[in-house]
Scaffold this active site. Structure first.
Site, short mmCIF file in Angstrom:
data_model
loop_
_atom_site.label_atom_id
_atom_site.label_comp_id
_atom_site.label_asym_id
_atom_site.label_seq_id
_atom_site.Cartn_x
_atom_site.Cartn_y
_atom_site.Cartn_z
N ASP A 258 4.25 0.11 4.15
CA ASP A 258 3.00 -0.37 4.76
C ASP A 258 2.43 -1.40 3.80
OD1 ASP A 258 0.67 -0.97 5.97
OD2 ASP A 258 -0.18 1.06 5.93
N GLN B 171 0.80 -1.23 0.00
CA GLN B 171 0.00 0.00 0.00
C GLN B 171 0.83 1.28 0.00
OE1 GLN B 171 -3.64 0.39 2.65
NE2 GLN B 171 -2.27 1.83 3.63
N GLU C 101 5.05 -2.33 7.98
CA GLU C 101 3.76 -2.28 8.69
C GLU C 101 2.83 -3.38 8.19
OE1 GLU C 101 2.31 1.77 8.80
OE2 GLU C 101 0.22 1.11 8.73
N GLU D 100 -3.07 9.52 -1.25
CA GLU D 100 -2.33 10.29 -0.25
C GLU D 100 -1.24 11.14 -0.88
OE1 GLU D 100 -1.02 7.78 2.95
OE2 GLU D 100 -3.06 7.26 3.53
N ASP E 231 -0.76 -1.92 12.54
CA ASP E 231 -1.81 -0.92 12.28
C ASP E 231 -3.16 -1.62 12.37
OD1 ASP E 231 -3.58 0.95 11.27
OD2 ASP E 231 -2.80 0.94 9.24
N LYS F 268 -3.79 5.77 15.44
CA LYS F 268 -4.74 6.57 14.67
C LYS F 268 -5.92 6.88 15.60
CE LYS F 268 -3.93 4.42 10.11
NZ LYS F 268 -4.33 3.26 9.28
N ARG G 245 -5.07 9.27 8.19
CA ARG G 245 -5.80 8.30 7.38
C ARG G 245 -5.69 8.71 5.92
NH1 ARG G 245 -8.49 4.52 10.70
NH2 ARG G 245 -8.22 3.33 8.77
N SER G 246 -6.12 7.81 5.03
CA SER G 246 -6.04 8.17 3.61
C SER G 246 -7.07 9.24 3.24
CB SER G 246 -6.21 6.93 2.74
OG SER G 246 -7.36 6.21 3.12
N LYS H 193 3.30 9.76 10.54
CA LYS H 193 3.01 9.28 9.18
C LYS H 193 1.74 9.98 8.67
CE LYS H 193 1.48 5.01 6.91
NZ LYS H 193 0.83 3.71 7.12
P1 PGA Z 1 -6.26 4.00 5.56
O1 PGA Z 1 -4.76 3.52 5.38
O2 PGA Z 1 -6.29 5.31 6.21
O3 PGA Z 1 -6.80 4.01 4.16
O4 PGA Z 1 -6.96 2.93 6.38
C1 PGA Z 1 -3.69 4.09 6.05
C2 PGA Z 1 -2.79 3.01 6.61
O5 PGA Z 1 -3.05 1.82 6.38
O6 PGA Z 1 -1.83 3.30 7.32
ZN ZN Z 2 -1.47 0.80 7.60
#
Ligand code: PGA
Ligand code: ZN
Length: 426
Positions: free
Chosen positions: A239, A160, A282, A202, A309, A334, A363-364, A385
């Site tokens: 990640d 990702q 990650e 992102e 995560d 998060k 977050r994304s 991050k």
């Molecule tokens: P997400 O991904 O905010 O789309 O869940 C961010 C991450 O996995 O760190």
């Molecule tokens: Zn993640």
């Protein structure tokens, strides 16, 4: 301590053009706080629920119910209460009555909880980072995305996030300069090779790669092209978000045409770590695979940061369980996975108690809200991050750190290598 005078929410829009919740809190005496909920795309199954209206309006992403929950039951319960973070976060849990905020919505509770932090900082006449700080705190090491894949780029790659870290930089400003150089060099490299096809959710370059490993070698070349030494000046952080491609009992890497069992997945990631300058990984295995996470931590955790995560979902109990099992050496934090500031802080403290490193993360789906820049510094996370080095919802957070650095004045210190787990420091 002053009391809550008013709580009000509205719908605003996030960086993907989807609705999200913004909350305002006013205290008696006039102090004010505002915050907006972010939203994930690759969410862990155990995280706080993002309450969406469903149906056809806004593709089902409407937040009318979550907004109404703030303006109705939450406001009713909050107004007149003492403005105390822990007590009011506990009240949110009590009002909701479920373990994952599925009734009120984690998007409603996180906006309210963060708005309260801002109001309390305002009442104390301090910037939020300073209000949260317990003793001396450091500016975090940024983890910055260069290529975005997975759920953030139409699953163009299975990995990702292909990110870089510069823990050896003399200060935060220098870490940003070096990262900016690598980001631009990576874009130029993609353009030269006719592989440039835009940016992902992102802000990282859209990964036009032939294999996941092609992403690793391209990133290594981009670091060199920018004039830096991979594995000395600049390191790679991944990640893998592997829960996203764990299907029917196997890791199904679409780009590589591979279907791997757990041991083969561990071997693949271990091999990448041996061949490329990777400092952090990650979610290398799926979200409930605690034994597999312990196995990969035992195999490479002495030189690579192993981050949970989706595996930990910012939950103190899951962090403790993982630490007891020897799984991971770093927690991603998060706030919206936890649903409140207090729950997120408890998870962060559990990680630090275990001797782990900590990364505060965006977050994304984000907004111009920069609360997490203050949390990462005020809580002395050591790492931060936020996505890439592009797009204003990302840059707003990096830029907020620069202002915090200025506010720290002569006291400003960059966490550097000290922000990483002791074993992996170079
Ligand atoms: P997400 O991904 O905010 O789309 O869940 C961010 C991450 O996995 O760190
Ligand atoms: Zn993640």
């Amino acid at each position: 301590m002053s009391r809550i005078q008013s709580v009000k929410a509205r719908q605003i829009w996030d960086s993907r053009g989807r609705p999200t919740v913004e909350a305002d809190i006013r205290l008696e005496g006039g102090a004010f706080g505002r915050a907006a909920a972010p939203a994930g795309a690759s969410r862990g199954i155990h995280e706080a629920i993002d309450l969406r209206d469903g149906g056809t309006k806004f593709g089902g992403f409407g937040v009318d119910k979550a907004v109404a929950n703030v303006n109705g039951p939450i406001a009713k319960a909050f107004v007149g209460k003492h403005a105390d973070q822990e007590a009011l976060d506990a009240l949110l849990s009590e009002l909701d009555g479920t373990p994952n905020f599925s009734r009120l919505g984690g998007n409603a509770t996180v906006a309210v909880s963060l708005a309260l932090s801002h109001a309390l900082a305002d009442a104390a006449e301090k910037p939020l980072w300073k209000y949260l700080a317990n003793g001396k705190v450091r500016l975090p090491v940024p983890e910055i995305q260069i290529f975005g894949g997975g759920a953030h780029a139409g699953r163009r790659t299975d990995i990702q996030d292909f990110m870089v870290m510069v823990p050896g930089a003399e200060n935060l400003r220098r870490a940003f300069e070096i990262t900016g150089d690598v980001y631009r060099a990576a874009g130029a490299l993609m353009a030269d090779e006719n592989r440039l096809s835009g940016t992902a959710d992102e802000g990282g370059w859209w990964p036009n790669f032939d294999s996941n490993e092609d992403g690793l070698s391209t990133l290594t070349r981009a670091i060199e092209k920018a004039g830096y030494k991979p594995g000395q000046d600049v390191f790679i952080s991944l990640d893998i978000a592997s829960s996203e491609f764990y299907r029917e009992g196997a890791y199904q890497l679409g780009l590589d045409g591979a279907r791997l069992d757990t041991d083969a997945m561990i071997e693949l990631v271990t091999g990448w770590c041996n061949r490329y300058p990777i400092l952090s990984v990650e979610d290398p295995v799926a979200q409930d695979h605690i034994e597999a996470m312990a196995k990969i931590t035992a195999a490479i955790g002495g030189k690579v940061q192993i981050v949970g995560d989706d595996f930990l979902v910012t939950d103190a109990a899951r962090v403790k369980r993982a630490a007891d099992a020897g799984a991971c050496n770093c927690a991603l934090i998060k706030v919206n996975q936890a649903g409140t500031v207090s729950r997120a802080h408890a998870a962060l403290r559990a990680a630090k108690d275990a001797g782990w490193a900590v990364i505060v993360s965006a977050r994304s789906g984000e907004t111009e809200d920069v609360s997490i820049a203050h949390l990462s510094t005020g809580w002395d996370a050591g790492q931060f991050k936020v996505g890439s080095f592009a797009r204003s919802e990302r840059m707003a957070k990096w830029n907020a750190l620069l202002r915090i650095e200025e506010e720290m004045g002569d006291d400003a210190t960059f966490a550097g290598w000290g922000g990483l787990p002791a074993l992996v420091r170079r």
